[in-house]
Design an enzyme around this catalytic site. Sequence first.
Site, PDB file in Angstrom:
ATOM      1  N   ASP A 266     -28.044 -80.269  -6.437  1.00 46.21           N
ATOM      2  CA  ASP A 266     -28.595 -81.411  -5.708  1.00 46.21           C
ATOM      3  C   ASP A 266     -30.108 -81.276  -5.555  1.00 46.21           C
ATOM      4  O   ASP A 266     -30.617 -80.195  -5.240  1.00 46.21           O
ATOM      5  CB  ASP A 266     -27.932 -81.422  -4.316  1.00 46.21           C
ATOM      6  CG  ASP A 266     -28.218 -82.674  -3.526  1.00 46.21           C
ATOM      7  OD1 ASP A 266     -27.826 -83.758  -3.982  1.00 46.21           O
ATOM      8  OD2 ASP A 266     -28.830 -82.580  -2.447  1.00 46.21           O
TER       9      ASP A 266
ATOM     10  N   GLU B 185     -29.703 -82.338 -10.833  1.00 48.31           N
ATOM     11  CA  GLU B 185     -30.063 -83.675 -10.362  1.00 48.31           C
ATOM     12  C   GLU B 185     -31.570 -83.629 -10.094  1.00 48.31           C
ATOM     13  O   GLU B 185     -32.015 -83.141  -9.067  1.00 48.31           O
ATOM     14  CB  GLU B 185     -29.332 -84.034  -9.066  1.00 48.31           C
ATOM     15  CG  GLU B 185     -29.569 -85.486  -8.702  1.00 48.31           C
ATOM     16  CD  GLU B 185     -29.813 -85.761  -7.223  1.00 48.31           C
ATOM     17  OE1 GLU B 185     -29.717 -86.922  -6.827  1.00 48.31           O
ATOM     18  OE2 GLU B 185     -30.135 -84.837  -6.468  1.00 48.31           O
TER      19      GLU B 185
HETATM   20  C1  NOJ Z   1     -28.700 -86.452  -3.786  1.00 50.23           C
HETATM   21  C2  NOJ Z   1     -27.263 -86.781  -3.527  1.00 50.23           C
HETATM   22  O1  NOJ Z   1     -26.698 -87.267  -4.717  1.00 50.23           O
HETATM   23  C3  NOJ Z   1     -27.250 -87.786  -2.411  1.00 50.23           C
HETATM   24  O2  NOJ Z   1     -25.980 -88.338  -2.213  1.00 50.23           O
HETATM   25  C4  NOJ Z   1     -27.753 -87.111  -1.166  1.00 50.23           C
HETATM   26  O3  NOJ Z   1     -27.826 -88.063  -0.123  1.00 50.23           O
HETATM   27  C5  NOJ Z   1     -29.137 -86.518  -1.395  1.00 50.23           C
HETATM   28  N1  NOJ Z   1     -29.235 -85.814  -2.633  1.00 50.23           N
HETATM   29  C6  NOJ Z   1     -29.482 -85.549  -0.292  1.00 50.23           C
HETATM   30  O4  NOJ Z   1     -28.743 -84.374  -0.438  1.00 50.23           O
END
Ligand code: NOJ
Length: 523
Positions: free
Chosen positions: A200, A271
Amino acid sequence: MDAPEWWRNAVTYQIYPRSFADGSGDGVGDLPGVTARLPYLRDLGVDAIWLSPFYTSPQRDHGYDVADYRDIDPLFGTLADADELVERAHEHGLKLIVDLVPNHTSEEHVWFQAALAAGPGSPERARYLFRDSVDDNPPNNWKSVFGGPAWTQVPDGQWYLHLFDSSQPDLDWRNPEVGDMFVDVLRFWLDRGVDGFRVDVAHGLFKVETLRDQVRAEAEEPVRGASAGESMVELTEVDEPMWDQPEVHEVYRRWHEVLAKYEGDRMMVAEAWTQTPESMARYVRPDEFSQAFNFAWLLAPWSAQAFSDVITGTLAAVEPVDASPTWVLSNHDVVRHTTRYGGGAAGLARAKAATLTMLALPGSAYVYQGEELGLEQVEVEPEFRQDPLWVRTGEPGRDGCRVPIPWSGTAAPYGFGPGTGQPWIPQPDDWAELTVEAESADPDSTLSFYRAALAARRTFATTAGDDIELLDLGDDVLAFRRGPVTVVLNCGAEPVALPSGEVLMASGPVDTELPADTAVWLT
Ligand code: NOJ
């Protein structure tokens, strides 16, 4: 020659646990619910599962606020349930990757509670980004991805940084304790048998050391390079002292070494909402991530030229670092692609066509639960919205792509859990024809289309290589050849003549012409 790593050509299915399947009957999906549905995923024809967070969490951001990285939230089950899920997934021939959230913890994590108790200047505060006021103001002008300032003040006057919700304090990755803790967390899950991690906010861990102001035009509102929803993301060059700092790559080189010590091609996917294909490619150098999500594909408008540009840019960026490209159209943070492409019958036709195109491209693809049923974004009534983005800004937020999956029956909760209790977000009244049960019985359903496409993909995906040849069939048409397959996608309003060949798969009816909003695989 060794077989390529499994993830290079995999199709990975994203599960958002609270909305996939409810085993306990409390209206929230859970791990036993996922385990019970593994045969569905095997029969769908995906190779791997990515589970969004299931760790102990106050659920302020539905698990992306982790209070204990080594345990399961009671809402989702127990560690024994997680072990069972890993084992059963492997028995079904499915790989399983879990979500790792290293940028921030929950405010309920013991480290943050200790930091609040210990006070300014303490080693406990040094695990987070606590700073003093500047002229009675927050330490800098950064904004939260979820709206409002990125700083919250504590009673003793200091402020802590949170690039997301105030319940998600950012860790200070310049403190070696933080890095060591996450290596332990990686090993904890690798020892339990997981095949990898979706990381993440992988581009967020390090901030410019001085925490200087962001330079931005006065009127400019949202912080870009963010990950909280399509409307907030623009891949343009902007000043981003909080994202994509060079120091972050050292972390991933270390993690790469940790994973490499385990058997069986363990992987990491980033991500990372970076600004260009080139900056994305830095995360997938041979000693860092295995893959990074290619959000440019998801952000592309319905245009043959736009799709073509993304494909060309992506392949050119990953080729020098020998990484495999990835493709994704929907996830739990963005408006479902059926709806992005206009909704209704045309939106669905386009969504299927884009999916079929994606599934023929080199590399791997990620699909998000419910897209195989053709679900649309749901307009969730305000009283049921839970997204912190909604809470902080009053914008609708992301709950509309997180509505529980309809499995069977003709009325809500459509077999989401045992009994008739309503799930945590109500499902629409008109989903009876979109259940897994209904679509399984219909050869023309979106589900039957996904099953057929995934089966057909297996006939060439691992052997067709990573090169494609773009073909010119007119401005409104994306066409390319990959190995034995020619792919044609009609983004225009008029039918186009098809090149010769046998139809291997089509996203809608075709004859000698390819109708608008349709894609085809020819051999
Ligand atoms: C990316 C995640 O995909 C999302 O759902 C989340 O709110 C944010 N990061 C914060 O962790």
